[in-house]
Write an enzyme that holds these catalytic residues in place. Structure first.
Site, PDB file in Angstrom:
ATOM      1  N   ASP A  23       0.817  -1.214   0.000  1.00  0.00           N
ATOM      2  CA  ASP A  23       0.000   0.000   0.000  1.00  0.00           C
ATOM      3  C   ASP A  23       0.853   1.267   0.000  1.00  0.00           C
ATOM      4  O   ASP A  23       0.392   2.322   0.444  1.00  0.00           O
ATOM      5  CB  ASP A  23      -0.940  -0.003   1.217  1.00  0.00           C
ATOM      6  CG  ASP A  23      -2.173   0.861   0.993  1.00  0.00           C
ATOM      7  OD1 ASP A  23      -2.729   0.820  -0.116  1.00  0.00           O
ATOM      8  OD2 ASP A  23      -2.577   1.589   1.924  1.00  0.00           O
ATOM      9  N   ALA A  24       2.067   1.183  -0.512  1.00  0.00           N
ATOM     10  CA  ALA A  24       2.967   2.347  -0.536  1.00  0.00           C
ATOM     11  C   ALA A  24       2.672   3.196  -1.776  1.00  0.00           C
ATOM     12  O   ALA A  24       3.409   3.202  -2.754  1.00  0.00           O
ATOM     13  CB  ALA A  24       4.424   1.888  -0.522  1.00  0.00           C
TER      14      ALA A  24
END
Length: 433
Positions: free
Chosen positions: A301-302
């Protein structure tokens, strides 16, 4: 007639956010622009609000204005709940900012015309909570993000996760009132993500053990409830530092933060640092380490809102790492990374040639990138085991930690094989994907 909110930065009035016929505009104040007027031989004091909103006399239209200001607000279901509590439309960025834009990320405050930011030494600017009150806050947060509607509270943080700006002094937790600065971000467990507090606390501690620049975190407990406290790197005592995430800096609306939706990619992220920072080389290498670390720990989820620029007295720098969480350990969450490595969204498909493609696209040395990846992949497994042991010795034991350590072992081993073999095309165990 246009509705207006005055925009304050570091306690100075810098411009006006307006809404007319549902569309936003932002214009810098003449007195702010005058501070940066050329020809006086003095160093300018005026700074732009965003890389995407450079200093100029003409106001910005809705398309250019909205990404930065919408980027100050909660997202997804949290945005919907805030809108319901304020009895406004969830699409109405202006009304939402009017309701909760008093204490935002960075040094931005939005106030009605005629108002001024709270004095930092004013009395009664913190509402201290006892254990029962803190438990009540934790219970309320899922249904009432930012405790919207409480008298004296106008708090806003971006993102879809429950979080709350607080003031922490030792074991005391309080709520900042009337736009006064918070010192920490309180993050309760994520619904549906077992052990998320331990997961994020562990990943952040692992980044620190690796000597990465990382926001300081600590797991706390009240009653039988755990929560994570994250020290705000954009706050120093009663003073603020301005920051903006990469989506804001690149003019990308928060609802398109993922690359496959049109959000920032890695090449754009590195180019942003080259433009915004001086000298840029240290920040380029720091971002490279963040990218490799997120890939190896399974943080899918970066996205562009999970990297930020921090504006210091010496200029813009890459902000410390934050929101590092091993999402790959949860089978129900996507196995697609928020940004592609080379041409691949799935870590299980990333070969040596994809890391090389990433390096070329980001205008990095493929040999240097390979060296840094291998160095981190060789060091992480032992550091992960040692960090887990330290957590357990501190009483922060949770079954999720063993799963994360195993996943990191697998990802690091796979990465080393693929980067050191001439024609490696190994498969990847399911858990490590």
């Amino acid at each position: 007639m246009a509705k207006q909110l005055e925009v304050w930065l570091l306690g100075a009035h810098i411009g006006t956010l307006a809404q007319l016929d549902g569309r936003l505009s932002f214009g810098y104040a003449a007195e702010w622009l005058a501070k940066g007027a050329a020809g006086d031989g003095l160093k300018t004091e005026a700074v732009p609000l965003s890389q995407s909103l450079p200093l100029r006399t003409e106001p910005f239209d809705d398309r250019t204005t909205r990404p930065f200001f919408a980027g100050l607000l909660p997202e997804g279901d949290k945005r919907k709940l805030v809108a319901q509590a304020l009895q406004v439309s969830r699409q109405n960025d202006f009304a939402l900012l009017d309701g909760i834009g008093g204490e935002c990320a960075g040094a931005v405050t939005l106030l009605e015309p005629g108002q001024t930011p709270a004095l930092i030494d004013a009395p009664d600017t913190v509402r201290w909570l006892d254990d029962a009150q803190l438990l009540a806050v934790l219970d309320e947060m899922p249904q009432r993000p930012m405790l919207v509607g409480d008298e004296g509270l106008r708090l806003s943080l971006a993102g879809a996760q429950d979080k709350l700006p607080v003031v922490a002094e030792g074991e005391r937790i309080g709520l900042p009132l009337f736009g006064s600065p918070s010192s920490h971000i309180l993050k309760p467990p994520i619904a549906g993500a077992e052990g998320s507090v331990f997961n994020e606390g562990f990943c952040m501690a692992l980044a620190a053990a690796l000597k990465l620049d990382v926001a300081k975190t600590q797991i706390h407990q009240v009653g039988a409830r755990q929560y994570l406290l994250v020290e705000r790197y954009d706050r120093h005592g009663q003073s603020r530092l301005h920051q903006e995430d990469f989506c804001q800096a690149l003019g990308t609306a928060p609802e398109t933060k993922y690359q496959n939706e049109g959000g920032p990619n890695l090449a754009q992220s590195f180019e942003l640092l080259r433009r915004a920072t001086r000298p840029s080389a240290p920040h380029i290498l720091k971002l490279l380490d963040f990218v490799v670390f997120n890939a190896l720990i399974g943080n899918h989820d970066a996205h562009g809102k999970n990297f930020s620029l921090l504006y210091t007295p010496k200029g813009a720098v890459l902000a410390p790492l934050y929101d590092a969480l091993c999402t790959a350990v949860y089978p129900r969450l996507t196995d697609k990374m928020a940004m592609k490595i080379g041409s691949k969204y799935k870590f299980s498909e990333v070969q040596a040639r994809h890391w090389e493609q990433f390096a070329i696209d980001a205008v990095l040395s493929p040999a240097q990138v390979k060296k840094r990846i291998l160095d981190m992949a060789r060091r992480l497994p032992a550091l992960a085991s040692a960090t887990r042991a330290r957590f357990e010795a501190q009483g922060n034991s949770h079954p999720i930690l063993a799963q994360i350590v195993t996943l990191i072992d697998q990802r690091c081993a796979l990465t080393i094989r693929r980067l050191t073999a001439s024609n490696a095309d190994d498969g990847l165990p399911t858990q490590a994907s």
